[in-house]
Design a protein around this motif. Structure first.
Motif, short mmCIF file in Angstrom:
data_model
loop_
_atom_site.label_atom_id
_atom_site.label_comp_id
_atom_site.label_asym_id
_atom_site.label_seq_id
_atom_site.Cartn_x
_atom_site.Cartn_y
_atom_site.Cartn_z
N UNK A 13 0.83 -1.20 0.00
CA UNK A 13 0.00 0.00 0.00
C UNK A 13 0.87 1.25 0.00
N UNK A 14 1.92 1.24 0.82
CA UNK A 14 2.82 2.39 0.89
C UNK A 14 3.54 2.58 -0.44
N UNK A 15 3.99 1.48 -1.04
CA UNK A 15 4.67 1.57 -2.33
C UNK A 15 3.74 2.16 -3.40
N UNK A 16 2.46 1.80 -3.36
CA UNK A 16 1.53 2.33 -4.35
C UNK A 16 1.24 3.82 -4.12
N UNK A 17 1.29 4.27 -2.87
CA UNK A 17 1.18 5.71 -2.61
C UNK A 17 2.39 6.42 -3.21
N UNK A 18 3.59 5.88 -2.96
CA UNK A 18 4.81 6.48 -3.56
C UNK A 18 4.72 6.46 -5.07
N UNK A 19 4.23 5.36 -5.65
CA UNK A 19 4.09 5.27 -7.11
C UNK A 19 3.19 6.38 -7.65
N UNK A 20 2.11 6.69 -6.93
CA UNK A 20 1.21 7.76 -7.36
C UNK A 20 1.96 9.08 -7.42
N UNK A 21 2.70 9.40 -6.37
CA UNK A 21 3.47 10.65 -6.36
C UNK A 21 4.52 10.64 -7.47
N UNK A 22 5.21 9.52 -7.66
CA UNK A 22 6.24 9.43 -8.71
C UNK A 22 5.62 9.69 -10.08
N UNK A 23 4.49 9.04 -10.35
CA UNK A 23 3.88 9.21 -11.66
C UNK A 23 3.40 10.64 -11.87
N UNK A 24 2.82 11.24 -10.85
CA UNK A 24 2.39 12.63 -11.00
C UNK A 24 3.57 13.52 -11.34
N UNK A 25 4.69 13.35 -10.68
CA UNK A 25 5.85 14.21 -10.98
C UNK A 25 6.30 14.02 -12.42
N UNK A 26 6.24 12.80 -12.94
CA UNK A 26 6.61 12.58 -14.34
C UNK A 26 5.72 13.40 -15.27
N UNK A 27 4.41 13.41 -14.99
CA UNK A 27 3.47 14.15 -15.85
C UNK A 27 3.64 15.66 -15.70
N UNK A 28 3.93 16.12 -14.48
CA UNK A 28 4.15 17.55 -14.28
C UNK A 28 5.39 17.98 -15.06
N UNK A 29 6.47 17.20 -14.95
CA UNK A 29 7.70 17.55 -15.67
C UNK A 29 7.48 17.57 -17.18
N UNK A 30 6.66 16.64 -17.67
CA UNK A 30 6.39 16.57 -19.11
C UNK A 30 5.31 17.55 -19.54
#
Length: 155
Positions: A13-30
């Motif tokens: 569950x914690x890893x999936x929360x981190x994954x959400x934040x990681x993916x959002x940063x990828x989209x913000x950067x792009x």
């Protein structure tokens, strides 16, 4: 049973929360708004810089994301520091994270643009990715609240 804010969280569950934040940063950067939409419930509610409450993903995109993402660079979450609180049924969570980015003054001079976020998440089944139902993002005190960069968006 006593309520504990720091109750153990399943590592997945914690890893999936981190994954959400990681993916959002990828989209913000792009600067890719379309690619980020699936991370948010259609009717999620945000606190915003430009409005007290921002109801709905489309409204948040038009009135928040499109005013910020093209104006900043290097948006990344401090993923090793992400905190998560997860409900006993593991279908609701709160994630907390700090970000770093670069903003730009009107004269083009860069500045450190750091902030923090609290996000609530839901999902229909344990193990599925988290979907944001609420976000509250705010800059650290003393950080200019407007950045003047100008990058093209991907979508």
């Amino acid at each position: 049973m006593s309520i504990q804010a720091t109750a153990p969280v399943d590592p997945q569950d914690h890893a999936l929360v981190r994954d959400w934040f990681r993916e959002l940063s990828d989209h913000v950067q792009a600067v890719d708004f379309a690619a980020a939409r699936h991370l948010f419930a259609d009717d999620f509610i945000a606190f915003g810089t430009y409005s007290n409450f921002v109801p709905g993903r489309d409204n948040a995109e038009a009135n928040q994301w499109r005013k910020v993402w093209p104006t900043i660079d290097g948006f990344t979450w401090r993923l090793d520091d992400v905190q998560a609180l997860v409900s006993p049924d593991r279908l609701f969570a709160v994630g907390m994270a700090v970000w770093d980015s670069t903003g730009y003054l009107p004269d083009g001079k860069p500045f450190d643009r750091k902030g923090r976020a609290t996000c609530s998440f839901a999902r229909e089944k344990v193990g599925e990715p988290w979907i944001a139902t609420h976000t509250h993002m705010s800059l650290f005190r003393g950080t200019p609240d407007v950045s003047h960069g100008n990058k093209p968006s991907r979508s």
